[in-house]
Design an enzyme around this catalytic site. Structure first.
Site, PDB file in Angstrom:
ATOM      1  N   CYS A  76      -3.915   1.957 -20.485  1.00  0.00           N
ATOM      2  CA  CYS A  76      -3.807   0.786 -19.608  1.00  0.00           C
ATOM      3  C   CYS A  76      -5.065   0.629 -18.747  1.00  0.00           C
ATOM      4  CB  CYS A  76      -2.538   0.861 -18.778  1.00  0.00           C
ATOM      5  SG  CYS A  76      -2.058  -0.711 -18.063  1.00  0.00           S
ATOM      6  N   HIS A 167       1.646   2.716 -22.285  1.00  0.00           N
ATOM      7  CA  HIS A 167       1.741   3.997 -21.578  1.00  0.00           C
ATOM      8  C   HIS A 167       2.535   5.034 -22.366  1.00  0.00           C
ATOM      9  CE1 HIS A 167       0.112   2.453 -17.803  1.00  0.00           C
ATOM     10  NE2 HIS A 167       0.805   1.351 -18.020  1.00  0.00           N
ATOM     11  N   GLU A 169       2.520   8.030 -21.953  1.00  0.00           N
ATOM     12  CA  GLU A 169       2.941   9.057 -20.990  1.00  0.00           C
ATOM     13  C   GLU A 169       4.283   8.718 -20.354  1.00  0.00           C
ATOM     14  OE1 GLU A 169       0.550   6.883 -20.624  1.00  0.00           O
ATOM     15  OE2 GLU A 169       0.388   6.139 -18.561  1.00  0.00           O
TER      16      GLU A 169
END
Lengths: 187, 307
Positions: A76, A167, A169
């Protein structure tokens, strides 16, 4: 394997947790000298404009030296930082990937979404938050994952540099971080 | 009513996801597009659009309501960072208007005059994420149960006195620590004591932290204040009157305000590094005059609004 996560601001802690689960040693990087003995670096999500202000000119130059030499993965805001060209508004990029990225390209938070895309041809969850879009993919830049009917590029790679507009993560699936760690191990 | 998108887990992940992106950053109160530009230039990760900052509300009195949509729209037009806005406690119609306007986060805030004496907004019913204030763990978990995707300690807004921000972050951290050492059979009584759903109490006992990001607010006025609350466990800070106000009625010089804003941004990133903290504190021409919270009457406290 020693991986740094740029920790000026943003979701660096989510990256740290994922990397540790995968067995990497993690350094939260707040100062340029911490870049010295890293095998690779992740630039997390956050506010890309704020990152630039916190880096300052000196930090930006040192970060550029690092990303041009060593494996780096940006998600991002991190993808925005790694790009050669940034739109909406125009801002400085590190130039590690010959791509053009448009900030906040889907709209505001209300337009954030979780969708399914294709990573190396297999389905994977993608979390998009006030996400950017990769509008131009330069020569030699490989598209690793796509999303939507128009197969928009959402994860791209050139050599040792990897960038995602979403994302990984924030999903439970570790495959993309695994892919990055394999890339670091190979180089 | 606003549409519930029907995927509560998905929706909560997107809502807390934006809060994750703000961690380690500073969210600044602004009342004009000009102030919003200064905040963004200084490195704010988001701005909170308000008609009056808490120090002015405190000084001028009257009913404090949601900011004018026109001002919020002007602020949204000039910055690229997320824009938040406040609605009154329980005023779901103001929240509906703010969601329609497209703000990125809504703060259901005790700084404004409460609109409902019994109910907070049902935040699950909205697509836009909410942040809510809390003074203790029970209050934080009740707000999370209602759908808040970020908690901020209340402190005492508009004073420039950090003492209650410290009290509240310490209180929440202490109550979470206690849960982590209790046996499972003790958690039922704790849930009752905190007035919070058992499932959330159990989650905190397991993880040792709130299930959503935990930020700090209410009286933070200097780089050292930001460092203090972050060393105590806050993951980001809201700075209200402390940046743009000289005292409760006069605005600070914009150049000074920008310097102070930049210094607090650096302090939030390097909150554990006294060398950086010294450097950024050195060139500041002082902070807002402020009001000592201990001199305020109970009736003038904003933090007791909400429950």
């Amino acid at each position: 394997m020693k991986i740094g996560v740029l920790a000026l601001q943003g979701d660096f802690d989510a990256h740290r947790r994922r990397l540790e689960e995968l067995g990497a040693e993690v350094v939260l990087v707040k100062k340029p000298e911490q870049l010295n003995d890293l095998d690779g670096l992740i630039i997390p999500g956050g506010e890309s404009g704020t990152f630039l202000k916190l880096l300052g000119e000196d930090g930006f130059a040192k970060l550029r030296d690092f990303v041009l030499a060593k494996p780096t993965f940006g998600t991002c805001a991190g993808c925005i930082l790694l790009a050669a060209e940034v739109e909406n508004p125009k801002q400085a990029g590190l130039g590690a990937l010959d791509i053009t990225v448009r900030r906040n390209a889907y709209g505001r938070q209300i337009d954030s979404s979780i969708r399914e895309g294709l990573f190396l041809n297999s389905p994977i969850e993608m979390v998009f938050i006030r996400a950017p879009k990769i509008e131009r993919v330069g020569e030699g830049v490989e598209v690793i994952a796509t999303e939507g009917k128009d197969e928009s590029p959402v994860l791209v790679r050139k050599g040792k540099t990897l960038a995602a507009t979403f994302h990984p993560e924030l999903s439970d699936d570790p495959r993309i971080h695994q892919y990055f760690l394999e890339l670091v191990a190979k180089l | 009513m606003s549409q519930n998108n029907g995927h509560n887990t998905t929706s909560l992940r997107l809502k807390t996801g934006l809060a994750e992106m703000l961690k380690g950053g500073v969210i600044m109160d602004v009342t004009t597009a000009k102030q919003a530009e200064i905040a963004e230039r200084a490195g704010a990760v988001a701005v909170m659009a308000l008609e009056r900052v808490p120090a002015q509300i405190r000084a001028e009195g009257g009913v404090a309501r949601m900011a004018s949509p026109k001002v919020i729209r002007e602020i949204m037009a000039v910055v690229d960072i997320p824009v938040m806005a406040k609605c009154r406690i329980g005023h779901f119609a103001e929240a509906q208007i703010l969601q329609e306007l497209g703000v990125d986060y809504i703060d259901e805030s005790e700084v404004l005059t409460p609109a409902d004496e019994a109910h907070h907004v049902d935040k699950q019913a909205f697509t836009v994420p909410f942040v809510c204030g809390a003074r203790n763990l029970g209050e934080a978990l009740r707000r999370i149960a209602e759908g808040a995707a970020m908690i901020r300690t209340k402190g005492e807004a508009g004073t420039g006195d950090v003492v209650h921000a410290v009290r509240h972050i310490r209180q929440i951290v202490l109550e979470m620590k206690i849960l982590t050492v209790l046996g499972e059979e003790e958690l039922y009584a704790k849930a009752k004591e905190h007035g919070a759903p058992y499932e959330l109490v159990k989650m905190v006992a397991r993880d040792g932290k709130l299930p959503v990001p935990n930020f700090s607010a209410g009286g933070i006025a200097t780089p050292a204040d930001a460092s203090l609350v972050m060393q105590l466990g806050a993951e980001a800070v809201f700075v209200g009157s402390g940046i743009f106000m000289k005292n409760s009625t006069e605005f600070a010089d914009p150049v000074e305000a920008e310097k102070r804003a930049k210094a607090i941004v650096q302090a939030a990133t390097h909150f554990k590094d006294p060398k950086v903290l010294l450097e950024v504190s050195e060139n500041l021409a002082g902070a807002m005059k402020g009001l000592a919270v201990s001199t305020l009457d109970e009736a003038h406290l904003l933090q007791t609004r909400g429950w």
